[in-house]
Design a protein around this motif. Structure first.
Motif, PDB file in Angstrom:
ATOM      1  N   ALA A   1       0.830  -1.203   0.000  1.00 58.13           N
ATOM      2  CA  ALA A   1       0.000   0.000   0.000  1.00 58.13           C
ATOM      3  C   ALA A   1       0.863   1.250   0.000  1.00 58.13           C
ATOM      4  O   ALA A   1       0.567   2.233  -0.696  1.00 58.13           O
ATOM      5  N   HIS A   2       1.945   1.235   0.775  1.00 57.08           N
ATOM      6  CA  HIS A   2       2.849   2.381   0.793  1.00 57.08           C
ATOM      7  C   HIS A   2       3.580   2.527  -0.532  1.00 57.08           C
ATOM      8  O   HIS A   2       3.747   3.633  -1.048  1.00 57.08           O
ATOM      9  N   ALA A   3       4.006   1.387  -1.091  1.00 56.98           N
ATOM     10  CA  ALA A   3       4.732   1.433  -2.360  1.00 56.98           C
ATOM     11  C   ALA A   3       3.853   1.954  -3.487  1.00 56.98           C
ATOM     12  O   ALA A   3       4.344   2.548  -4.446  1.00 56.98           O
ATOM     13  N   GLY A   4       2.544   1.749  -3.376  1.00 57.13           N
ATOM     14  CA  GLY A   4       1.645   2.152  -4.440  1.00 57.13           C
ATOM     15  C   GLY A   4       1.294   3.622  -4.451  1.00 57.13           C
ATOM     16  O   GLY A   4       0.772   4.116  -5.456  1.00 57.13           O
ATOM     17  N   VAL A   5       1.561   4.341  -3.338  1.00 59.52           N
ATOM     18  CA  VAL A   5       1.136   5.745  -3.273  1.00 59.52           C
ATOM     19  C   VAL A   5       2.285   6.725  -3.090  1.00 59.52           C
ATOM     20  O   VAL A   5       2.098   7.928  -3.280  1.00 59.52           O
ATOM     21  N   GLU A   6       3.477   6.241  -2.720  1.00 53.48           N
ATOM     22  CA  GLU A   6       4.589   7.151  -2.462  1.00 53.48           C
ATOM     23  C   GLU A   6       5.784   6.785  -3.344  1.00 53.48           C
ATOM     24  O   GLU A   6       6.429   5.767  -3.142  1.00 53.48           O
ATOM     25  N   PRO A   7       6.089   7.615  -4.372  1.00 52.73           N
ATOM     26  CA  PRO A   7       7.171   7.274  -5.296  1.00 52.73           C
ATOM     27  C   PRO A   7       8.570   7.467  -4.716  1.00 52.73           C
ATOM     28  O   PRO A   7       9.512   6.806  -5.155  1.00 52.73           O
ATOM     29  N   ASP A   8       8.728   8.375  -3.751  1.00 52.24           N
ATOM     30  CA  ASP A   8      10.052   8.633  -3.198  1.00 52.24           C
ATOM     31  C   ASP A   8      10.432   7.510  -2.233  1.00 52.24           C
ATOM     32  O   ASP A   8       9.746   7.292  -1.230  1.00 52.24           O
ATOM     33  N   PRO A   9      11.511   6.765  -2.506  1.00 52.92           N
ATOM     34  CA  PRO A   9      11.831   5.591  -1.681  1.00 52.92           C
ATOM     35  C   PRO A   9      12.163   5.934  -0.235  1.00 52.92           C
ATOM     36  O   PRO A   9      11.850   5.158   0.678  1.00 52.92           O
ATOM     37  N   VAL A  10      12.800   7.065   0.010  1.00 55.64           N
ATOM     38  CA  VAL A  10      13.157   7.445   1.375  1.00 55.64           C
ATOM     39  C   VAL A  10      11.911   7.800   2.168  1.00 55.64           C
ATOM     40  O   VAL A  10      11.700   7.335   3.296  1.00 55.64           O
ATOM     41  N   VAL A  11      11.045   8.612   1.560  1.00 52.72           N
ATOM     42  CA  VAL A  11       9.797   8.994   2.222  1.00 52.72           C
ATOM     43  C   VAL A  11       8.918   7.772   2.446  1.00 52.72           C
ATOM     44  O   VAL A  11       8.293   7.600   3.500  1.00 52.72           O
ATOM     45  N   ARG A  12       8.879   6.897   1.443  1.00 53.49           N
ATOM     46  CA  ARG A  12       8.058   5.692   1.533  1.00 53.49           C
ATOM     47  C   ARG A  12       8.513   4.799   2.687  1.00 53.49           C
ATOM     48  O   ARG A  12       7.695   4.338   3.481  1.00 53.49           O
ATOM     49  N   ALA A  13       9.819   4.568   2.788  1.00 54.18           N
ATOM     50  CA  ALA A  13      10.341   3.716   3.857  1.00 54.18           C
ATOM     51  C   ALA A  13      10.065   4.321   5.225  1.00 54.18           C
ATOM     52  O   ALA A  13       9.674   3.614   6.157  1.00 54.18           O
ATOM     53  N   ARG A  14      10.231   5.630   5.346  1.00 56.10           N
ATOM     54  CA  ARG A  14       9.995   6.285   6.632  1.00 56.10           C
ATOM     55  C   ARG A  14       8.522   6.197   7.017  1.00 56.10           C
ATOM     56  O   ARG A  14       8.188   5.899   8.175  1.00 56.10           O
ATOM     57  N   ALA A  15       7.642   6.435   6.060  1.00 51.45           N
ATOM     58  CA  ALA A  15       6.202   6.379   6.345  1.00 51.45           C
ATOM     59  C   ALA A  15       5.782   4.968   6.756  1.00 51.45           C
ATOM     60  O   ALA A  15       4.971   4.788   7.672  1.00 51.45           O
ATOM     61  N   TYR A  16       6.327   3.973   6.083  1.00 52.05           N
ATOM     62  CA  TYR A  16       5.983   2.587   6.416  1.00 52.05           C
ATOM     63  C   TYR A  16       6.480   2.228   7.814  1.00 52.05           C
ATOM     64  O   TYR A  16       5.743   1.625   8.607  1.00 52.05           O
ATOM     65  N   ARG A  17       7.711   2.576   8.121  1.00 48.90           N
ATOM     66  CA  ARG A  17       8.256   2.264   9.448  1.00 48.90           C
ATOM     67  C   ARG A  17       7.418   2.941  10.539  1.00 48.90           C
ATOM     68  O   ARG A  17       7.156   2.357  11.583  1.00 48.90           O
ATOM     69  N   ASP A  18       7.002   4.187  10.281  1.00 50.26           N
ATOM     70  CA  ASP A  18       6.180   4.898  11.257  1.00 50.26           C
ATOM     71  C   ASP A  18       4.823   4.228  11.436  1.00 50.26           C
ATOM     72  O   ASP A  18       4.244   4.236  12.523  1.00 50.26           O
ATOM     73  N   ALA A  19       4.296   3.644  10.340  1.00 53.38           N
ATOM     74  CA  ALA A  19       2.965   3.032  10.384  1.00 53.38           C
ATOM     75  C   ALA A  19       2.988   1.612  10.932  1.00 53.38           C
ATOM     76  O   ALA A  19       1.948   1.099  11.370  1.00 53.38           O
ATOM     77  N   ALA A  20       4.150   0.964  10.911  1.00 55.72           N
ATOM     78  CA  ALA A  20       4.221  -0.451  11.275  1.00 55.72           C
ATOM     79  C   ALA A  20       3.763  -0.703  12.707  1.00 55.72           C
ATOM     80  O   ALA A  20       2.976  -1.628  12.974  1.00 55.72           O
ATOM     81  N   GLU A  21       4.227   0.095  13.643  1.00 56.52           N
ATOM     82  CA  GLU A  21       3.843  -0.116  15.043  1.00 56.52           C
ATOM     83  C   GLU A  21       2.350   0.097  15.241  1.00 56.52           C
ATOM     84  O   GLU A  21       1.681  -0.683  15.934  1.00 56.52           O
ATOM     85  N   ARG A  22       1.813   1.151  14.628  1.00 55.37           N
ATOM     86  CA  ARG A  22       0.371   1.407  14.745  1.00 55.37           C
ATOM     87  C   ARG A  22      -0.429   0.278  14.095  1.00 55.37           C
ATOM     88  O   ARG A  22      -1.470  -0.149  14.618  1.00 55.37           O
TER      89      ARG A  22
END
Length: 271
Positions: free
Chosen positions: A93-114
């Motif tokens: 889901a993150h890979a499908g909406v965020e093209p920037d790999p750095v921003v995408r990885a950070r957003a996913y890591r932040d969302a993982a715990e939640r």
């Protein structure tokens, strides 16, 4: 690497070129969970296109999970496009909406715990249970992939009259190391609630690889109908596709993946 979606397996095979290989026997084996032996399904899943393990979860328990998911739309992650939502942080889901790999990885890591906390609300203890199940089935140590989310629910709403994209589950494999694209990968889909019509899996015994016979003609796919509480395990490098979902009932599954970065190391599980 294949980037664009396609509704046709032949298009993906053509794009893969010399990496399009015949990877598995064209068969889906069915094994009742009580018949899984000491070696799990390791030998089967290395030989055939897929292994359907039936009776993994009692239908009464899947019904409770479905009710819990439907009663808590506040826990749904709506990053995915179209009619799909998740409970849990899905990398796709993150890979499908965020093209920037750095921003995408950070957003996913932040969302993982939640996301993991949300899964624990609707299905307490699920992550530990599936970690043990995965280890049993693969007959090998399995750990959580460091920094990644655990298994999560995927809810597909009906209405689309077309099949999904033909794809390979390599999203996330090379997020940390491009060499992971060639590592063993397994995908797991546990059926919580099927839709009224369709929503099955179309699975080809061919896919992305460096070994095996080259593919010149795309074989016919296997059609897999998931029973409630059944778990399909298959090589994540194989081409597959979800068929069109009709009726009014959303399809609900629990999905996760495992990669083995080192031959002498454990499998690492993520969503």
């Amino acid at each position: 690497m294949w980037q664009g979606p396609s509704a046709h397996a032949a298009d993906v095979v053509a794009h893969l070129g010399s990496r399009a290989r015949w990877l598995r026997d064209p068969e889906v084996a069915t094994v009742p969970v009580e018949a899984v032996g000491d070696r799990g399904i390791r030998d089967l899943v290395e030989r055939v296109a897929g292994v359907l393990v039936t009776g993994v979860v009692d239908p009464a328990e899947t019904a409770r999970w479905a009710e819990a998911v439907e009663s808590r739309p506040d826990l749904w992650d709506r990053r995915s496009s179209g009619p799909t939502v998740t409970v849990g942080a899905a990398w796709f889901a993150h890979a499908g909406v965020e093209p920037d790999p750095v921003v995408r990885a950070r957003a996913y890591r932040d969302a993982a715990e939640r996301g993991d906390a949300a899964v624990d609300v609707v299905a307490p203890g699920l992550h530990a249970r599936l970690l043990d199940l995965t280890s049993r089935l693969l007959d090998a140590p399995v750990v959580r992939r460091p920094g990644w989310a655990g298994p999560g629910f995927v809810r597909f709403a009906p209405g689309a009259d077309t099949d999904g994209d033909v794809h390979i589950d390599w999203i996330g494999l090379a997020a940390e190391d491009p060499a992971h694209l060639d590592r063993p990968c397994r995908s797991f889909v546990l059926m919580v609630r099927p839709g009224d019509e369709g929503g099955d899996l179309r699975l080809w015994p061919v896919g992305d690889g460096s070994d095996g016979p080259a593919v010149t003609t795309v074989p016919a796919p296997l059609e897999v109908r998931y029973p409630v509480g059944g778990l399909l395990v298959f090589d994540g490098h194989l081409l597959h596709q979800i068929t069109a979902l009709g009726g009014t009932t959303p399809r609900l599954t629990i999905t996760w993946h495992a990669v083995r970065p080192r031959p002498d190391g454990p499998w690492e599980l993520w969503f």
